[in-house]
Design a protein around this motif. Sequence first.
Motif, PDB file in Angstrom:
ATOM      1  N   LYS A   1      57.631 -37.759  58.018  1.00  0.00           N
ATOM      2  CA  LYS A   1      57.907 -38.328  56.699  1.00  0.00           C
ATOM      3  C   LYS A   1      59.404 -38.258  56.429  1.00  0.00           C
ATOM      4  O   LYS A   1      59.974 -37.181  56.379  1.00  0.00           O
ATOM      5  CB  LYS A   1      57.140 -37.573  55.604  1.00  0.00           C
ATOM      6  N   LEU A   2      60.023 -39.418  56.313  1.00  0.00           N
ATOM      7  CA  LEU A   2      61.447 -39.482  55.968  1.00  0.00           C
ATOM      8  C   LEU A   2      61.568 -40.383  54.743  1.00  0.00           C
ATOM      9  O   LEU A   2      62.125 -41.469  54.783  1.00  0.00           O
ATOM     10  CB  LEU A   2      62.265 -40.025  57.136  1.00  0.00           C
ATOM     11  N   HIS A   3      61.002 -39.879  53.659  1.00  0.00           N
ATOM     12  CA  HIS A   3      60.894 -40.659  52.432  1.00  0.00           C
ATOM     13  C   HIS A   3      62.131 -40.430  51.566  1.00  0.00           C
ATOM     14  O   HIS A   3      62.356 -39.323  51.074  1.00  0.00           O
ATOM     15  CB  HIS A   3      59.630 -40.237  51.683  1.00  0.00           C
ATOM     16  N   ILE A   4      62.937 -41.473  51.398  1.00  0.00           N
ATOM     17  CA  ILE A   4      64.172 -41.369  50.596  1.00  0.00           C
ATOM     18  C   ILE A   4      64.203 -42.528  49.586  1.00  0.00           C
ATOM     19  O   ILE A   4      65.093 -43.388  49.641  1.00  0.00           O
ATOM     20  CB  ILE A   4      65.422 -41.382  51.497  1.00  0.00           C
TER      21      ILE A   4
ATOM     22  N   LEU B   1      72.242 -28.233  53.698  1.00  0.00           N
ATOM     23  CA  LEU B   1      72.190 -29.504  52.979  1.00  0.00           C
ATOM     24  C   LEU B   1      71.165 -29.476  51.849  1.00  0.00           C
ATOM     25  O   LEU B   1      71.408 -29.995  50.757  1.00  0.00           O
ATOM     26  CB  LEU B   1      71.872 -30.646  53.951  1.00  0.00           C
ATOM     27  N   SER B   2      70.028 -28.876  52.087  1.00  0.00           N
ATOM     28  CA  SER B   2      68.976 -28.856  51.065  1.00  0.00           C
ATOM     29  C   SER B   2      69.379 -28.037  49.846  1.00  0.00           C
ATOM     30  O   SER B   2      68.829 -28.221  48.752  1.00  0.00           O
ATOM     31  CB  SER B   2      67.669 -28.313  51.656  1.00  0.00           C
ATOM     32  N   ARG B   3      70.343 -27.146  50.011  1.00  0.00           N
ATOM     33  CA  ARG B   3      70.822 -26.335  48.886  1.00  0.00           C
ATOM     34  C   ARG B   3      71.778 -27.108  47.984  1.00  0.00           C
ATOM     35  O   ARG B   3      72.041 -26.693  46.855  1.00  0.00           O
ATOM     36  CB  ARG B   3      71.497 -25.072  49.406  1.00  0.00           C
ATOM     37  N   LEU B   4      72.290 -28.228  48.456  1.00  0.00           N
ATOM     38  CA  LEU B   4      73.201 -29.054  47.651  1.00  0.00           C
ATOM     39  C   LEU B   4      72.366 -29.952  46.744  1.00  0.00           C
ATOM     40  O   LEU B   4      72.314 -31.174  46.901  1.00  0.00           O
ATOM     41  CB  LEU B   4      74.118 -29.874  48.571  1.00  0.00           C
TER      42      LEU B   4
ATOM     43  N   CYS C   1      68.018 -29.999  59.748  1.00  0.00           N
ATOM     44  CA  CYS C   1      67.045 -31.002  60.152  1.00  0.00           C
ATOM     45  C   CYS C   1      67.001 -32.115  59.110  1.00  0.00           C
ATOM     46  O   CYS C   1      67.398 -31.932  57.955  1.00  0.00           O
ATOM     47  CB  CYS C   1      65.661 -30.391  60.357  1.00  0.00           C
ATOM     48  N   LEU C   2      66.502 -33.270  59.512  1.00  0.00           N
ATOM     49  CA  LEU C   2      66.511 -34.438  58.633  1.00  0.00           C
ATOM     50  C   LEU C   2      65.607 -34.282  57.420  1.00  0.00           C
ATOM     51  O   LEU C   2      65.826 -34.936  56.393  1.00  0.00           O
ATOM     52  CB  LEU C   2      66.104 -35.684  59.430  1.00  0.00           C
ATOM     53  N   SER C   3      64.609 -33.436  57.505  1.00  0.00           N
ATOM     54  CA  SER C   3      63.721 -33.242  56.362  1.00  0.00           C
ATOM     55  C   SER C   3      64.464 -32.656  55.163  1.00  0.00           C
ATOM     56  O   SER C   3      64.024 -32.806  54.022  1.00  0.00           O
ATOM     57  CB  SER C   3      62.538 -32.344  56.738  1.00  0.00           C
ATOM     58  N   GLU C   4      65.608 -32.003  55.410  1.00  0.00           N
ATOM     59  CA  GLU C   4      66.409 -31.484  54.301  1.00  0.00           C
ATOM     60  C   GLU C   4      66.905 -32.617  53.408  1.00  0.00           C
ATOM     61  O   GLU C   4      67.051 -32.458  52.195  1.00  0.00           O
ATOM     62  CB  GLU C   4      67.598 -30.687  54.832  1.00  0.00           C
ATOM     63  N   ILE C   5      67.176 -33.761  54.018  1.00  0.00           N
ATOM     64  CA  ILE C   5      67.683 -34.906  53.249  1.00  0.00           C
ATOM     65  C   ILE C   5      66.632 -35.416  52.273  1.00  0.00           C
ATOM     66  O   ILE C   5      66.944 -35.849  51.164  1.00  0.00           O
ATOM     67  CB  ILE C   5      68.151 -36.014  54.211  1.00  0.00           C
ATOM     68  N   THR C   6      65.371 -35.343  52.664  1.00  0.00           N
ATOM     69  CA  THR C   6      64.308 -35.838  51.783  1.00  0.00           C
ATOM     70  C   THR C   6      64.169 -34.987  50.533  1.00  0.00           C
ATOM     71  O   THR C   6      63.601 -35.440  49.540  1.00  0.00           O
ATOM     72  CB  THR C   6      62.960 -35.868  52.531  1.00  0.00           C
TER      73      THR C   6
END
Length: 266
Positions: free
Chosen positions: A179-182, A122-125, A153-158
């Motif tokens: 930290k789930l800062h979005i 996900l983080s690569r997108l 992991c959810l940190s990839e979304i951040t």
Amino acid sequence: FEIIPEGFFLGMPTLRVLDLSEKIGARSLNHYFEPDKWTSMLSSSFKLPSSFEALVNLRTLHLNHCKLDDVAVLGKLKRLEVLSFYGCDIEELPKEIGELVNLRLLDLNFCQKLKTVPATLLSRLCQLEELYMWESFHQWAIQGMVEDTSKACLSEITSLSHLTTLCIQVSDPESVPRKLHIPNVQKFEIVIGKGYDSVTCYPNSRSLSLREIKTSIPEGVKDILQNTEDLRLFCLYDEMISSILDVDPGTLNNLRYLKVVACMET
């Protein structure tokens, strides 16, 4: 057709939109005449031909409600911007999907058999703007757990700086990073905890549901609370309720709707 010929997509270099959704729908009349053949068709997987990689200018691809086999070839479609697997019978998202660096929308809603999203995919997108994962993958990795290093992991979304719309489920609250800062996400539907809620899988507001959680509120959830408009609390225990009430003043300034159902003491 049951099988797409291997060379079917050769000679289509300018194709920009392709919809192969509900492939079995094209055969929906067969069960009236050949029930045995119909049953076998439903049980067979849909394999993408190798000529798919020739679709170098494809921008939008819908594979909704397909029983898919190997889709690694999709990683060759470098200009793809919209990819929908809505309702697909897929168990693992191949790591090659992470090569779609121009992807802006990824729809995995109702991929109920999806158990694995590889770590870092996900983080690569990096251009992703919309991510939909309702009733789909929800066993996010817990950071620091060795056995979870193979899962997203959810940190990839951040790290997705262009993300504006998000719909996810998180079955284990321990998966929520500190930290789930979005801040750029304008619309979200996030469910944390056990069970399901009545949600809009394509959110039009900022909604957070906390369900059957016995611990205090995860630190990362406090980041989300600051932007939440719709907060739903279902079967929470007093430790969680107290921690929500103890958040810093102003954290819930954006709250417009609050629903509390069957909260209880430990």
